[in-house]
Design a protein around this motif. Structure first.
Motif, mmCIF file in Angstrom:
data_model
loop_
_atom_site.group_PDB
_atom_site.id
_atom_site.type_symbol
_atom_site.label_atom_id
_atom_site.label_comp_id
_atom_site.label_asym_id
_atom_site.label_seq_id
_atom_site.Cartn_x
_atom_site.Cartn_y
_atom_site.Cartn_z
ATOM 1 N N ALA A 215 -27.016 -5.497 30.152
ATOM 2 C CA ALA A 215 -26.135 -4.467 29.583
ATOM 3 C C ALA A 215 -25.913 -3.333 30.595
ATOM 4 N N PRO A 216 -25.245 -3.654 31.711
ATOM 5 C CA PRO A 216 -25.103 -2.666 32.791
ATOM 6 C C PRO A 216 -24.141 -1.539 32.420
ATOM 7 N N GLN A 217 -24.366 -0.363 33.029
ATOM 8 C CA GLN A 217 -23.407 0.737 32.913
ATOM 9 C C GLN A 217 -22.350 0.644 34.014
ATOM 10 N N ALA A 218 -22.700 -0.038 35.098
ATOM 11 C CA ALA A 218 -21.736 -0.185 36.197
ATOM 12 C C ALA A 218 -21.668 -1.638 36.640
ATOM 13 N N LEU A 219 -20.430 -2.139 36.721
ATOM 14 C CA LEU A 219 -20.184 -3.484 37.244
ATOM 15 C C LEU A 219 -19.429 -3.323 38.551
ATOM 16 N N ILE A 220 -19.902 -4.003 39.596
ATOM 17 C CA ILE A 220 -19.288 -3.849 40.913
ATOM 18 C C ILE A 220 -18.923 -5.221 41.452
ATOM 19 N N THR A 224 -10.454 -9.673 41.174
ATOM 20 C CA THR A 224 -10.082 -10.939 40.538
ATOM 21 C C THR A 224 -11.286 -11.591 39.858
ATOM 22 N N PHE A 225 -12.432 -11.564 40.511
ATOM 23 C CA PHE A 225 -13.613 -12.173 39.903
ATOM 24 C C PHE A 225 -14.031 -11.408 38.643
ATOM 25 N N LEU A 226 -14.030 -10.073 38.723
ATOM 26 C CA LEU A 226 -14.394 -9.280 37.537
ATOM 27 C C LEU A 226 -13.415 -9.566 36.398
ATOM 28 N N TYR A 227 -12.131 -9.726 36.733
ATOM 29 C CA TYR A 227 -11.139 -10.046 35.705
ATOM 30 C C TYR A 227 -11.528 -11.347 34.996
ATOM 31 N N HIS A 228 -11.855 -12.386 35.770
ATOM 32 C CA HIS A 228 -12.210 -13.677 35.165
ATOM 33 C C HIS A 228 -13.461 -13.558 34.300
ATOM 34 N N VAL A 229 -14.430 -12.794 34.773
ATOM 35 C CA VAL A 229 -15.674 -12.636 34.015
ATOM 36 C C VAL A 229 -15.381 -11.963 32.675
ATOM 37 N N LEU A 230 -14.622 -10.849 32.698
ATOM 38 C CA LEU A 230 -14.336 -10.130 31.451
ATOM 39 C C LEU A 230 -13.461 -10.991 30.532
ATOM 40 N N GLN A 231 -12.496 -11.696 31.121
ATOM 41 C CA GLN A 231 -11.606 -12.564 30.346
ATOM 42 C C GLN A 231 -12.417 -13.636 29.613
ATOM 43 N N GLN A 232 -13.358 -14.224 30.332
ATOM 44 C CA GLN A 232 -14.163 -15.278 29.712
ATOM 45 C C GLN A 232 -15.059 -14.714 28.616
ATOM 46 N N MET A 233 -15.568 -13.506 28.830
ATOM 47 C CA MET A 233 -16.392 -12.867 27.788
ATOM 48 C C MET A 233 -15.554 -12.640 26.532
ATOM 49 N N LEU A 234 -14.292 -12.228 26.718
ATOM 50 C CA LEU A 234 -13.407 -12.019 25.565
ATOM 51 C C LEU A 234 -13.143 -13.339 24.850
ATOM 52 N N GLU A 235 -12.891 -14.387 25.633
ATOM 53 C CA GLU A 235 -12.624 -15.698 25.022
ATOM 54 C C GLU A 235 -13.818 -16.188 24.220
ATOM 55 N N GLU A 236 -15.022 -15.860 24.693
ATOM 56 C CA GLU A 236 -16.223 -16.322 23.995
ATOM 57 C C GLU A 236 -16.621 -15.379 22.868
ATOM 58 N N GLY A 237 -15.810 -14.325 22.663
ATOM 59 C CA GLY A 237 -16.091 -13.395 21.569
ATOM 60 C C GLY A 237 -17.335 -12.549 21.807
ATOM 61 N N LEU A 238 -17.682 -12.301 23.071
ATOM 62 C CA LEU A 238 -18.891 -11.530 23.388
ATOM 63 C C LEU A 238 -18.586 -10.037 23.371
ATOM 64 N N ARG A 239 -19.645 -9.214 23.395
ATOM 65 C CA ARG A 239 -19.513 -7.759 23.475
ATOM 66 C C ARG A 239 -20.155 -7.283 24.762
ATOM 67 N N LEU A 261 -8.261 -4.160 33.619
ATOM 68 C CA LEU A 261 -9.725 -4.192 33.552
ATOM 69 C C LEU A 261 -10.231 -3.158 32.546
ATOM 70 N N ARG A 262 -9.601 -1.957 32.549
ATOM 71 C CA ARG A 262 -10.036 -0.917 31.614
ATOM 72 C C ARG A 262 -9.777 -1.367 30.167
ATOM 73 N N ALA A 263 -8.609 -1.990 29.957
ATOM 74 C CA ALA A 263 -8.273 -2.453 28.608
ATOM 75 C C ALA A 263 -9.243 -3.543 28.153
ATOM 76 N N MET A 264 -9.574 -4.451 29.052
ATOM 77 C CA MET A 264 -10.490 -5.537 28.687
ATOM 78 C C MET A 264 -11.875 -4.991 28.369
ATOM 79 N N ALA A 265 -12.331 -4.024 29.180
ATOM 80 C CA ALA A 265 -13.640 -3.417 28.904
ATOM 81 C C ALA A 265 -13.613 -2.748 27.526
ATOM 82 N N GLY A 266 -12.476 -2.118 27.204
ATOM 83 C CA GLY A 266 -12.329 -1.487 25.890
ATOM 84 C C GLY A 266 -12.445 -2.512 24.770
ATOM 85 N N GLU A 267 -11.778 -3.660 24.948
ATOM 86 C CA GLU A 267 -11.837 -4.717 23.926
ATOM 87 C C GLU A 267 -13.246 -5.273 23.774
#
Ligand code: ZN
Length: 508
Positions: A215-220, A224-239, A261-267
């Motif tokens: 549960a990091p406060q900062a992702l670095i 493109t890779f961060l986009y895929h990671v967040l996208q996949q988390m959304l698809e899997e219904g994760l928080r 990226l900001r919108a995805m983090a918000g979701e």
């Protein structure tokens, strides 16, 4: 040795004091390090009949010719070209130095030797990721590693990171600056830091499992890779709650990508995340970052370290220095490096807002800042992408058009030859995965065609839609060190014959 100068007031000096300090540091660096120990610059100064005493002002320093990337490349005549740029101390000369003599007298010869090894013995390297040429390697001594840690500590300060943040470093594990800058910076600041090595080392799934666990406060990492990671988390219904910063590096960070990226983090449960970019390159041996800015405003630029680096902005054609606030090419000179050292290094990067010296409107620091978008001409020039279909394409614009379209999630530009015939015309195929809740394919396709024609005067031959998992496969997520956003499938031989030398650059 500890880390030197962490406590110095690097960001408290005013403009006049910074200019005085930089000139003093530059003259000392030339006198004590570069001219005695660098084969390359001893020769350059010798040819110009200059010595360190001839450099009394920054104007004098501009007599020194630029160093360019091609100067660093090995050739058959100079198979170890980069060695010429290494500070290789002359033992006899070092032994005569008052500081060495003093240390030998007070602490013994062994301590004197250890101190010289700390300063001059290469112990580490990072390299460029050249596609068409050999990578250029840059050597670090322990003195440089301490500077890397200092730069990293300052990045953490600029990002306004809290002491109790948990940081996850998703940069690919490789001898590249980005990964190591994060590692050394986090350790220097005393942040909890987990480096996953990115997709290639652990795969996207294991990165996601670790994000859930830590549960990091900062992702670095790379956008493109961060986009895929967040996208996949959304698809899997994760928080992913509690995220405060997304720090980008390794490739450009267009405004559209930051918004996504900001919108995805918000979701995912983390609203209001600051998405901040870094700028660094192998030859600098350090990176610079942006401070948090209002989400409806513009970034206030990359905050430089005036005691570690002198940055000039020059006209990319004439090489003439440009006044503050003028767009131009970034030229870099370290002020306290050992190991591999370049003077007046032409990065090939164009900053469209230029150098700013007034205090930062967001954090108030008085350090010089590089403001605006940075276009890395070199990447596309290397890949022969500046000329397609017989016309010049501004790939930085192309990237921005695609990132700003709300319906587009990730994309890949594929260059082909019609009918796969080397003699036939060039074709552009666009591979697209739509972002979350955007409209239907026909609308996105129409938007793309309209923006391409209006802003790029270009017609893609095909627009092909893919699922996000198919896009991950196309871009090589988890397989490549860097996700592939542009691929050239034109038969090599004909493209090489047709490639014409061009001086027109992406910045135009
Ligand atoms: Zn600031």
């Amino acid at each position: 040795m500890g880390i030197r100068r962490l406590a110095t007031r690097w960001d408290k000096l005013d403009q006049t004091a910074i200019q005085r300090l930089q000139l003093r540091l530059l003259r000392r660096f030339l006198r004590r390090q570069v001219l005695p120990f660098s084969a390359q610059y001893r020769a350059v100064f010798g040819e110009l009949r200059l010595d360190s005493e001839s450099i009394r002002s920054l104007e004098d320093f501009r007599k020194i010719p630029f160093t360019e990337k091609r100067d660093l490349l090995n050739t058959s005549e100079h198979p170890e070209r980069t060695k010429d740029f290494l500070l290789a101390p002359d033992r006899a000369r070092l032994a005569r130095r008052p500081s060495t003599l003093l240390r030998a007298l007070t602490r013994g010869p062994r301590a004197a030797k250890a101190s010289l090894e700390y300063e001059y013995r290469p112990v580490f390297l990072t390299a460029t990721t050249g596609r068409s040429s050999d990578p250029v390697t840059f050597l670090y001594t322990r003195h440089d590693l301490d500077n890397l840690a200092i730069a990293g500590h300052r990045l953490v300060e600029v990002f306004q990171t809290e002491r109790d943040y948990r940081v996850m470093n998703l940069f690919p594990f490789a001898p590249h600056l980005a990964f190591w800058q994060v590692h050394y910076g986090a350790i220097a600041f005393g942040l909890f830091n987990l480096s996953t090595g990115g997709g290639k080392v652990m795969g996207t799934q294991r990165n996601i499992r670790l994000i859930e666990k830590i549960a990091p406060q900062a992702l670095i990492g790379m956008p493109t890779f961060l986009y895929h990671v967040l996208q996949q988390m959304l698809e899997e219904g994760l928080r992913c709650t509690g995220l405060r910063r997304i720090i980008l590096g390794g490739e450009k960070a267009p405004a559209g990508m930051r918004r996504k990226l900001r919108a995805m983090a918000g979701e995912l449960g983390s609203p209001g995340v600051d998405v901040l970019a870094t700028y660094g390159f192998t030859e600098a041996k350090m990176a610079f970052g942006e401070c948090p800015f209002p989400h409806d405003g513009e970034p206030s630029g990359y905050h430089l370290y005036p005691d570690l680096a002198l940055v000039e902005i020059v006209d990319p054609k004439s090489g003439e220095p440009l006044p503050p606030g003028t767009p131009g090419e970034i030229v870099f000179t370290p002020l306290d490096a050992r190991g591999s050292v370049v003077l007046r290094y032409r990065t090939g990067d164009i900053i469209d807002g230029g150098l700013h010296c007034e205090p930062c409107p967001n954090c108030g620091r008085s350090v010089p800042r590089l403001v605006g978008r940075i276009s890395r001409q070199s990447e596309f020039r290397e890949m022969r992408f500046d000329k397609v279909k017989g016309t010049l394409i501004n790939f930085n614009d192309l990237e921005n058009v695609l990132e700003e379209l709300t319906g587009v999630g990730t994309w890949q530009v594929e260059l082909r030859k019609a009918n796969d015939d080397p003699l036939d015309v060039d074709e552009i195929h666009l591979h697209i995965s739509r972002s979350g809740r955007s409209g239907d394919e026909d609308r996105v396709r129409r938007d793309i065609r309209r923006e391409f024609e209006e802003r790029l005067e270009l017609r893609p031959n095909r627009v092909i839609f893919h699922s996000s998992s198919e896009m991950r496969r196309l871009q090589g997520v988890g397989k490549q060190l860097k996700e592939e956003k542009v691929v050239d499938h034109r038969p090599k031989s004909s493209a090489a014959q047709k490639a014409e030398p061009t001086t027109k650059e992406a910045s135009e």
